[in-house]
Write an enzyme that holds these catalytic residues in place. Structure first.
Site, short mmCIF file in Angstrom:
data_model
loop_
_atom_site.label_atom_id
_atom_site.label_comp_id
_atom_site.label_asym_id
_atom_site.label_seq_id
_atom_site.Cartn_x
_atom_site.Cartn_y
_atom_site.Cartn_z
CB SER A 152 -0.88 -0.02 1.26
OG SER A 152 -1.65 1.15 1.37
CG LEU A 178 4.35 6.74 1.78
CD1 LEU A 178 5.16 7.42 2.88
CD2 LEU A 178 4.09 7.69 0.63
CG ASP A 207 1.79 -4.90 3.79
OD1 ASP A 207 1.10 -5.01 4.82
OD2 ASP A 207 1.91 -3.83 3.17
CG ASP A 223 3.73 -8.38 12.47
OD1 ASP A 223 4.48 -7.39 12.62
OD2 ASP A 223 2.68 -8.56 13.10
CB VAL A 224 7.91 -4.96 10.26
CG1 VAL A 224 7.80 -4.87 8.76
CG2 VAL A 224 6.88 -4.07 10.96
CB CYS A 250 7.05 1.91 3.60
SG CYS A 250 8.16 2.84 2.53
CB SER A 298 5.77 11.21 10.42
OG SER A 298 4.78 12.24 10.47
CE1 TYR A 335 2.47 7.54 12.13
CE2 TYR A 335 2.58 9.94 12.17
CZ TYR A 335 2.71 8.74 11.48
OH TYR A 335 3.08 8.75 10.16
CB THR A 339 -0.89 6.83 1.29
OG1 THR A 339 -1.13 7.11 2.68
CG2 THR A 339 0.41 7.45 0.84
N1 LIG Z 1 0.63 9.08 4.32
C1 LIG Z 1 1.17 10.06 5.00
O1 LIG Z 1 0.71 11.22 4.97
C2 LIG Z 1 2.40 9.82 5.84
C3 LIG Z 1 3.05 10.92 6.38
C4 LIG Z 1 4.19 10.72 7.15
C5 LIG Z 1 4.67 9.45 7.38
N2 LIG Z 1 4.00 8.39 6.84
C6 LIG Z 1 4.54 7.06 7.13
O2 LIG Z 1 4.82 6.40 5.93
C7 LIG Z 1 4.67 4.99 6.10
C8 LIG Z 1 3.74 4.46 5.03
O3 LIG Z 1 2.48 5.08 5.19
P1 LIG Z 1 1.34 4.98 4.09
O4 LIG Z 1 0.68 6.29 4.07
O5 LIG Z 1 1.88 4.37 2.86
O6 LIG Z 1 0.35 3.96 4.86
P2 LIG Z 1 -0.53 2.76 4.31
O7 LIG Z 1 -1.48 2.47 5.40
O8 LIG Z 1 -1.03 3.07 2.95
O9 LIG Z 1 0.54 1.57 4.18
C9 LIG Z 1 1.15 1.02 5.32
C10 LIG Z 1 1.38 -0.45 5.05
O10 LIG Z 1 2.06 -0.99 6.19
C11 LIG Z 1 1.53 -2.28 6.42
N3 LIG Z 1 1.77 -2.69 7.80
C12 LIG Z 1 1.20 -2.21 8.94
N4 LIG Z 1 1.65 -2.87 10.00
C13 LIG Z 1 2.53 -3.80 9.54
C14 LIG Z 1 3.32 -4.80 10.17
N5 LIG Z 1 3.30 -4.99 11.50
N6 LIG Z 1 4.11 -5.58 9.39
C15 LIG Z 1 4.14 -5.42 8.04
N7 LIG Z 1 3.40 -4.50 7.40
C16 LIG Z 1 2.62 -3.69 8.14
C17 LIG Z 1 0.04 -2.13 6.14
O11 LIG Z 1 -0.58 -3.40 5.92
C18 LIG Z 1 0.07 -1.25 4.89
O12 LIG Z 1 0.10 -2.01 3.71
C19 LIG Z 1 4.15 4.79 7.53
O13 LIG Z 1 5.24 4.50 8.37
C20 LIG Z 1 3.58 6.14 7.87
O14 LIG Z 1 3.60 6.39 9.25
C21 LIG Z 1 2.89 8.53 6.08
#
Ligand SMILES: NC(=O)c1ccc[n+]([C@@H]2O[C@H](COP(=O)([O-])OP(=O)(O)OC[C@H]3O[C@@H](n4cnc5c(N)ncnc54)[C@H](O)[C@@H]3O)[C@@H](O)[C@H]2O)c1
Length: 253
Positions: free
Chosen positions: A15, A17, A36, A57-58, A84, A146, A159, A194
């Site tokens: 998903s 990023l 993922d 799971d990470v 990510c 972030s 967070y 996203t």
């Molecule tokens: N979207 C934003 O605005 C934003 C801003 C700053 C930081 N971020 C960070 O960027 C990263 C990606 O965010 P995104 O917006 O793509 O989110 P998203 O929810 O679209 O994708 C996150 C993915 O991580 C996976 N995931 C969650 N827990 C997991 C685990 N324990 N093991 C393996 N996979 C796991 C989810 O299944 C999902 O596919 C995150 O760390 C988020 O905090 C996002």
């Protein structure tokens, strides 16, 4: 470092990023192993050529080791890990229903901070096994914090703590891994469009876009992915957290 011909591990790759990064790295000739959660892997649509998704799971040592073993079994030489995977539930320290749930705080730190650390340490071990390039470099780890690490909003306490931890690890991790020729760089995105943001209504999203200094819009996942490819190719970037936020400085709410 050259992207073409290298193997990369990207967490959260089903998903947002992670998916954009996996696609961008594969388009530049990397063999990408995305990690993922199993339900996210099962629900993922068609993948770009050069991207393979593995369920892990990470936060789980055995599952990440198994994924790295699958890379080894393919004869892939890991050079890059991009963290990510993350979650962003919101709750205040003290709300109408009482104090912040301690388990929720633990879960957010577990996924965002410990999960990033777990993948970083095991990926570093795998990268360190390979021969360095002509500059003594074996590879790198890119983590995702972030801007909430620096100015978390109301309701982002867990967070913000987890992402401050990711930013805080960066220079120490770069120092720890320098002897192996491994760089560590963290990206601190502002607001990226996203699925994590999809939960917010149109009005909230428009308000968020208007709060960005310039360009006044949400960032695109492809812009994060482009920054990762730039970091990979730029050997002198190390031990730093780079904001990618259109000069946004978050308001309290
Ligand atoms: N979207 C934003 O605005 C934003 C801003 C700053 C930081 N971020 C960070 O960027 C990263 C990606 O965010 P995104 O917006 O793509 O989110 P998203 O929810 O679209 O994708 C996150 C993915 O991580 C996976 N995931 C969650 N827990 C997991 C685990 N324990 N093991 C393996 N996979 C796991 C989810 O299944 C999902 O596919 C995150 O760390 C988020 O905090 C996002």
């Amino acid at each position: 470092m050259d992207i073409a011909g290298s193997a990369a591990l990207v967490t959260g790759a089903a998903s947002g990023l992670g998916a954009a990064t996996a696609a961008a790295l594969a388009a530049r000739g990397a063999t990408v192993y995305g990690l993922d959660l199993d339900k996210a892997v099962a629900a993922a649509g068609p993948l770009p050529e050069g991207v393979r998704l593995l369920a892990a799971d990470v936060t789980d040592e055995d599952q990440v080791r198994e994924a790295l073993a699958a890379l080894d079994a393919d004869g892939a030489e890991l050079r890059l890990a991009v963290n990510c995977a993350g979650i962003a539930p919101s709750a205040r320290i003290l709300g109408r229903k009482g104090p912040h749930d301690l388990d929720l705080f633990r879960t957010v730190l577990n996924v965002n901070l410990l999960g990033t650390f777990n993948v970083m340490r095991l990926a570093a071990e795998a990268i360190a096994r390979h021969e360095p390039d002509e500059n003594g470099q074996r590879g790198l780890v890119v983590n995702t914090a972030s801007i909430a690490a620096f100015e978390g909003q109301v309701g982002q306490i867990a967070y913000a703590a987890s992402k401050a931890g990711v930013a805080g690890m960066t220079v120490t991790a770069a120092r720890d891994l320098a002897q192996f020729g491994i760089r560590v760089v963290t990206v601190a995105p502002g607001i990226v469009d996203t699925p994590m943001m999809a939960g917010f209504g149109e009005e909230v999203r428009a308000g968020l876009a208007a709060s960005v200094t310039f360009p006044q819009r949400l960032a695109r996942p492809e812009e994060y992915a482009r920054l990762v490819t730039m970091i990979v190719e730029h050997d002198y970037l190390n031990g730093e957290t780079i904001r990618m936020d259109g000069a946004l400085r978050m308001a309290p709410r």
